[in-house]
Design a protein around this motif. Sequence first.
Motif, PDB file in Angstrom:
ATOM      1  N   GLY A  13      51.500 -32.599 -20.456  1.00  0.00           N
ATOM      2  CA  GLY A  13      49.902 -32.758 -20.377  1.00  0.00           C
ATOM      3  C   GLY A  13      49.568 -32.854 -18.892  1.00  0.00           C
ATOM      4  O   GLY A  13      48.435 -33.138 -18.660  1.00  0.00           O
ATOM      5  N   ARG A  14      50.728 -32.980 -17.989  1.00  0.00           N
ATOM      6  CA  ARG A  14      50.419 -33.013 -16.638  1.00  0.00           C
ATOM      7  C   ARG A  14      49.865 -31.900 -16.153  1.00  0.00           C
ATOM      8  O   ARG A  14      50.382 -30.790 -16.225  1.00  0.00           O
ATOM      9  CB  ARG A  14      51.516 -33.549 -15.840  1.00  0.00           C
ATOM     10  CG  ARG A  14      51.234 -33.801 -14.334  1.00  0.00           C
ATOM     11  CD  ARG A  14      52.422 -34.404 -13.601  1.00  0.00           C
ATOM     12  NE  ARG A  14      53.526 -33.269 -13.893  1.00  0.00           N
ATOM     13  CZ  ARG A  14      53.851 -32.166 -12.515  1.00  0.00           C
ATOM     14  NH1 ARG A  14      53.113 -32.167 -11.684  1.00  0.00           N
ATOM     15  NH2 ARG A  14      54.777 -31.608 -12.904  1.00  0.00           N
ATOM     16  N   ALA A  15      48.511 -31.854 -15.279  1.00  0.00           N
ATOM     17  CA  ALA A  15      47.912 -30.697 -14.664  1.00  0.00           C
ATOM     18  C   ALA A  15      48.674 -30.469 -13.231  1.00  0.00           C
ATOM     19  O   ALA A  15      48.833 -31.509 -12.576  1.00  0.00           O
ATOM     20  CB  ALA A  15      46.254 -30.993 -14.582  1.00  0.00           C
ATOM     21  N   GLU A  16      48.627 -29.118 -12.869  1.00  0.00           N
ATOM     22  CA  GLU A  16      49.218 -28.685 -11.725  1.00  0.00           C
ATOM     23  C   GLU A  16      48.492 -27.530 -11.197  1.00  0.00           C
ATOM     24  O   GLU A  16      47.660 -26.806 -12.221  1.00  0.00           O
ATOM     25  CB  GLU A  16      50.676 -28.556 -11.629  1.00  0.00           C
ATOM     26  CG  GLU A  16      51.201 -27.329 -12.619  1.00  0.00           C
ATOM     27  CD  GLU A  16      52.600 -27.088 -12.184  1.00  0.00           C
ATOM     28  OE1 GLU A  16      53.053 -25.919 -11.999  1.00  0.00           O
ATOM     29  OE2 GLU A  16      53.413 -28.095 -12.489  1.00  0.00           O
ATOM     30  N   SER A  17      48.392 -27.250  -9.841  1.00  0.00           N
ATOM     31  CA  SER A  17      47.967 -25.961  -9.601  1.00  0.00           C
ATOM     32  C   SER A  17      48.841 -25.318  -8.246  1.00  0.00           C
ATOM     33  O   SER A  17      49.597 -26.050  -7.771  1.00  0.00           O
ATOM     34  CB  SER A  17      46.489 -26.303  -8.946  1.00  0.00           C
ATOM     35  OG  SER A  17      46.534 -27.031  -8.142  1.00  0.00           O
ATOM     36  N   GLY A  18      48.660 -23.970  -8.028  1.00  0.00           N
ATOM     37  CA  GLY A  18      49.500 -23.419  -7.135  1.00  0.00           C
ATOM     38  C   GLY A  18      49.355 -21.817  -6.927  1.00  0.00           C
ATOM     39  O   GLY A  18      48.222 -21.532  -7.449  1.00  0.00           O
ATOM     40  N   VAL A  19      50.248 -21.297  -6.365  1.00  0.00           N
ATOM     41  CA  VAL A  19      49.974 -19.943  -6.481  1.00  0.00           C
ATOM     42  C   VAL A  19      51.652 -19.399  -6.872  1.00  0.00           C
ATOM     43  O   VAL A  19      52.512 -20.155  -6.695  1.00  0.00           O
ATOM     44  CB  VAL A  19      50.055 -19.293  -5.130  1.00  0.00           C
ATOM     45  CG1 VAL A  19      48.491 -19.803  -4.487  1.00  0.00           C
ATOM     46  CG2 VAL A  19      50.986 -19.955  -3.886  1.00  0.00           C
ATOM     47  N   ILE A  20      51.477 -18.071  -7.170  1.00  0.00           N
ATOM     48  CA  ILE A  20      52.845 -17.436  -7.729  1.00  0.00           C
ATOM     49  C   ILE A  20      52.828 -15.995  -7.655  1.00  0.00           C
ATOM     50  O   ILE A  20      51.276 -15.360  -7.536  1.00  0.00           O
ATOM     51  CB  ILE A  20      53.007 -17.525  -9.229  1.00  0.00           C
ATOM     52  CG1 ILE A  20      54.268 -16.927  -9.526  1.00  0.00           C
ATOM     53  CG2 ILE A  20      51.871 -17.314 -10.055  1.00  0.00           C
ATOM     54  CD1 ILE A  20      54.859 -17.389 -10.977  1.00  0.00           C
ATOM     55  N   ASP A  21      53.765 -15.077  -7.059  1.00  0.00           N
ATOM     56  CA  ASP A  21      53.591 -13.989  -6.791  1.00  0.00           C
ATOM     57  C   ASP A  21      54.185 -13.082  -8.023  1.00  0.00           C
ATOM     58  O   ASP A  21      55.076 -13.450  -8.562  1.00  0.00           O
ATOM     59  CB  ASP A  21      54.357 -13.330  -5.391  1.00  0.00           C
ATOM     60  CG  ASP A  21      55.645 -13.729  -5.705  1.00  0.00           C
ATOM     61  OD1 ASP A  21      56.142 -14.984  -6.227  1.00  0.00           O
ATOM     62  OD2 ASP A  21      56.609 -13.010  -5.027  1.00  0.00           O
ATOM     63  N   ALA A  22      53.461 -12.069  -8.422  1.00  0.00           N
ATOM     64  CA  ALA A  22      53.829 -11.112  -9.459  1.00  0.00           C
ATOM     65  C   ALA A  22      53.297  -9.796  -9.305  1.00  0.00           C
ATOM     66  O   ALA A  22      52.369  -9.744  -8.622  1.00  0.00           O
ATOM     67  CB  ALA A  22      53.592 -11.905 -10.904  1.00  0.00           C
ATOM     68  N   GLY A  36      57.684 -23.276 -18.118  1.00  0.00           N
ATOM     69  CA  GLY A  36      57.280 -24.282 -18.881  1.00  0.00           C
ATOM     70  C   GLY A  36      56.064 -24.795 -18.477  1.00  0.00           C
ATOM     71  O   GLY A  36      55.665 -25.883 -18.648  1.00  0.00           O
ATOM     72  N   VAL A  37      55.334 -23.765 -17.793  1.00  0.00           N
ATOM     73  CA  VAL A  37      53.797 -24.003 -17.396  1.00  0.00           C
ATOM     74  C   VAL A  37      52.916 -23.121 -18.179  1.00  0.00           C
ATOM     75  O   VAL A  37      53.109 -21.870 -18.490  1.00  0.00           O
ATOM     76  CB  VAL A  37      53.837 -23.997 -15.904  1.00  0.00           C
ATOM     77  CG1 VAL A  37      52.301 -24.075 -15.605  1.00  0.00           C
ATOM     78  CG2 VAL A  37      54.843 -24.875 -15.140  1.00  0.00           C
ATOM     79  N   PHE A  38      51.939 -23.880 -18.664  1.00  0.00           N
ATOM     80  CA  PHE A  38      50.857 -22.971 -19.718  1.00  0.00           C
ATOM     81  C   PHE A  38      49.680 -22.887 -18.511  1.00  0.00           C
ATOM     82  O   PHE A  38      48.815 -23.959 -18.361  1.00  0.00           O
ATOM     83  CB  PHE A  38      50.641 -23.982 -20.985  1.00  0.00           C
ATOM     84  CG  PHE A  38      51.995 -24.284 -21.651  1.00  0.00           C
ATOM     85  CD1 PHE A  38      52.133 -23.447 -22.592  1.00  0.00           C
ATOM     86  CD2 PHE A  38      52.768 -25.247 -21.521  1.00  0.00           C
ATOM     87  CE1 PHE A  38      53.391 -23.296 -23.397  1.00  0.00           C
ATOM     88  CE2 PHE A  38      53.706 -25.549 -22.124  1.00  0.00           C
ATOM     89  CZ  PHE A  38      54.243 -24.466 -23.266  1.00  0.00           C
ATOM     90  N   PRO A  39      49.423 -21.569 -18.280  1.00  0.00           N
ATOM     91  CA  PRO A  39      48.239 -21.403 -17.457  1.00  0.00           C
ATOM     92  C   PRO A  39      46.756 -21.544 -18.070  1.00  0.00           C
ATOM     93  O   PRO A  39      46.834 -21.289 -19.176  1.00  0.00           O
ATOM     94  CB  PRO A  39      48.284 -19.825 -16.803  1.00  0.00           C
ATOM     95  CG  PRO A  39      49.667 -19.812 -17.246  1.00  0.00           C
ATOM     96  CD  PRO A  39      50.432 -20.589 -18.225  1.00  0.00           C
TER      97      PRO A  39
END
Length: 396
Positions: A13-22, A36-39
Amino acid sequence: MPVFAYRALRASGRAESGVIDAASVRGAWQALRARGVFPTDLAPEAMRRAGRRVAPADLAVATRQLATLVAAGLPVADALEAVAEQAGDASLGRALTLARGRLGDGEPLARALAASPRVFSALYCDVVRAGEASGALATVLERLADHTEATAALRARVQAALTYPAIMTAATGLVLAFLLVWVVPQVAQLFADTGTPLPLATRVLLGIVTVVRATWWVLLLLAVAAAVAGRRVLASPAGRARLDAMLLRLPLAGRLVVRAAVARFAHTLATLVASGVPVEAALDVGTTVLGNRALIKAADAARAAVRQGEGLAPALARTGIFPSLLVRLAAVGERGGSLAPSLERAARSYEAEVDAAVSAATALLEPILIVVMGAVVLLLVVAVLVPIFTLNQVVR
């Protein structure tokens, strides 16, 4: 390779933010799910985003990790990804991810890192560029990590040395302000009710409080005007040059400023020269770390002389502002073909001198603070406690 900014939730339930390259939005979504992160929000990220400044300690740790991974044979892109995932600073992780995305588009590592100038300085990028050109990127990153760690350690020592005096000064000021604004007027009111004359020290303090209360807005306006004027002077090149020149002429502080700036300058030159950067190009970067306009002007003159074929040592000596130890060690290094180690020795010598001066100043500042606080306590005893004892005798 495109870079995507995301907001997401973990299973906890912890929120997080960031960037990812794809390669695509779907690829980014799948990569996040694999972690294990649900955008909850996923959109393309602007590649030119600069980010905020990063603490030297965090940058040193990331550089050391990157050097270790590259030396172990891991591809640079994968090393950037691994370090970005472990970065404790969000801005640093974002900058590393953006660099990995640019690296996937075919840009060299130095140019990819330069896309975040507030995170990776010009010195950092130039050293990385030299490592890429020489094929010794891992070794150069190790040197860069050493340089960043030394900078972080010096800054930490200076901050630690100034913490205690700053706290004591602030605490003394707050206590004194409370007594002047609240306690002394209450004592004065008690004396007025009994018709007893106030002692001289208390009357002086009351006069100060009365003047401050009546003219606080004038004092505030004067302080704001002085701050604005000082900021304009510092913003103008001529004003900043005059202030820097005056700073170097101060009896003790001027010598300390020169030694600290020259230590940064010599360490930067040593790092660049050891990485294969020519002396002239190293001076271009090293000049920016001096921080003092008078020193920068002297370094520019030395750089011009080196560009015309003169050696580094005589070019520095002709300016008349760089210390003799730096000039002598540079001359020895040039004659023996060991300029980088010689400059490194000069940097360590000046760093040790700065550390010793800061430690001595701190050791001297503590007894001065004790004497000042003792004087404040004496003033409070005379202005507050003595009137209370006098009033007690009157009541009896």
